[in-house]
Design a protein around this motif. Sequence first.
Motif, PDB file in Angstrom:
ATOM      1  N   LEU A  72     -18.179 -13.750   8.841  1.00  0.00           N
ATOM      2  CA  LEU A  72     -17.892 -12.538   8.047  1.00  0.00           C
ATOM      3  C   LEU A  72     -16.610 -12.685   7.256  1.00  0.00           C
ATOM      4  N   LEU A  73     -15.639 -13.422   7.817  1.00  0.00           N
ATOM      5  CA  LEU A  73     -14.406 -13.667   7.068  1.00  0.00           C
ATOM      6  C   LEU A  73     -14.690 -14.548   5.862  1.00  0.00           C
ATOM      7  N   GLY A  74     -15.511 -15.579   6.042  1.00  0.00           N
ATOM      8  CA  GLY A  74     -15.866 -16.451   4.924  1.00  0.00           C
ATOM      9  C   GLY A  74     -16.633 -15.728   3.836  1.00  0.00           C
ATOM     10  N   ASP A 258     -24.942  -8.322   0.916  1.00  0.00           N
ATOM     11  CA  ASP A 258     -26.055  -7.931   1.790  1.00  0.00           C
ATOM     12  C   ASP A 258     -25.883  -8.505   3.189  1.00  0.00           C
ATOM     13  N   ALA A 259     -25.437  -9.763   3.261  1.00  0.00           N
ATOM     14  CA  ALA A 259     -25.239 -10.403   4.571  1.00  0.00           C
ATOM     15  C   ALA A 259     -24.144  -9.698   5.359  1.00  0.00           C
ATOM     16  N   ARG A 260     -23.082  -9.268   4.664  1.00  0.00           N
ATOM     17  CA  ARG A 260     -22.005  -8.527   5.346  1.00  0.00           C
ATOM     18  C   ARG A 260     -22.542  -7.235   5.952  1.00  0.00           C
ATOM     19  N   ALA A 261     -23.337  -6.519   5.166  1.00  0.00           N
ATOM     20  CA  ALA A 261     -23.878  -5.246   5.651  1.00  0.00           C
ATOM     21  C   ALA A 261     -24.790  -5.450   6.857  1.00  0.00           C
ATOM     22  N   LEU A 262     -25.575  -6.518   6.841  1.00  0.00           N
ATOM     23  CA  LEU A 262     -26.517  -6.768   7.934  1.00  0.00           C
ATOM     24  C   LEU A 262     -25.828  -7.277   9.196  1.00  0.00           C
ATOM     25  N   LEU A 263     -24.814  -8.124   9.008  1.00  0.00           N
ATOM     26  CA  LEU A 263     -24.213  -8.829  10.145  1.00  0.00           C
ATOM     27  C   LEU A 263     -22.996  -8.131  10.738  1.00  0.00           C
TER      28      LEU A 263
END
Length: 408
Positions: A72-74, A258-263
């Motif tokens: 998530l930081l990346g 989108d990946a941030r929101a999901l993960l």
Amino acid sequence: MHQTTTLLIELGVVILALGLLSRLAGRIGFSPIPLYLLAGLAFGRGGIRPLGASEGFVATGAEVGVVLLLLLLGLEYSASELLSSLRAQSPSGAVDFLLNALPGAAAGLLLGWGAVACVALAGVTWVSSSGVIAKVLADLGRLGAEETPAVLGVLVIEDLAMAGYLPLLTALQAGLSVRAGGLILLTSLGTVTAVLYVALRHGHVISRAVSSDNPERMLLVVLGLTLSFAGVAQELHVSAAVGAFLIGIALSDEVAEDARALLSPLRDLFAAVFFLFFGLSTDPASVPPVLGPALALAGVTVLTKVGTGWYAARRAGAAPAGRWRAGGTLVARGEFSIVIAGLAVGIEPRVGPLATAYVLVLVVLGPLAARWTEPLVRRVTRRRAVASVPAQAGPVRAAPAVEHADTR
């Protein structure tokens, strides 16, 4: 009671307790990390009631938590942003290393610990908590502040430096020769360079391959890719955490959002498990003997981090108030300090308790320092200015009276 039934009940109670602790932390305006660590100390080895059935799941969940934290930081950075930050903030990164890593190494020497423990303590005191700091910046509404790019630049350099530091620490811990350790370091740096190159030149291709209108598919693909690459990176001695960070950098634009929101919910769950696990693996009786050194080290490195932030923000052209805010914001330590300590406990068991106490102190002080450093400096400066006025004003008032008397 059946073993699976016991596991489900114990795991449910653990996750529920973490949720309640997170709610309590939100009510009082603190990071929940110290509460997770304290819960781990209370229910770990030597605690009130050690966990039994869920210990294996918690250990695996802790590994996943580190991977998700760094992924998530990346996702917060693109490869181009990363390279521009490196160019702009490299002098600040060097000052950050000198001011904050050396106190940890010196503490290890003063305590009479070995070389591996000294290198580990240098890392523990060097790296600020990106997770805690990101939350503090959002809570205080400073994401758009003039000093924030300088703060993020320092954090990015620290995170990238871990790509070389963690393999080096792993090699030292394993007792490898200089040749073998150098080979591992070259392999890790080569891997990082290759991934950054691919992310910079072909990141859009990777993002397109991962992208999907179906949230379930995207979640499975991103999570599977991250865990797989983290495992390969671990095999190459790059560290799973850095591997996950690089995957996050390779994804960009809408895919990253989108990946941030999901993960993010998964990250929060497994990160809580990670901090809990570190507390579980630390004997509470081992913390009081190192509390004095931990407090002393915390006191020194609060000042050095404030100095680091002030210097970085000054180079970025921030006003004096922004420089002090940047310094206070960088104080918090957290996830990487615990990861580093976890690698070193096999060689020097006392590193774990010292790191736990140190992180507990600074993860509580960090949000307070971010909020109050600049107002405190402003108040002290104002008081000094007021106190200096009478001393300067006295002779000025007396001068006309003397001249008037002479004219008579």
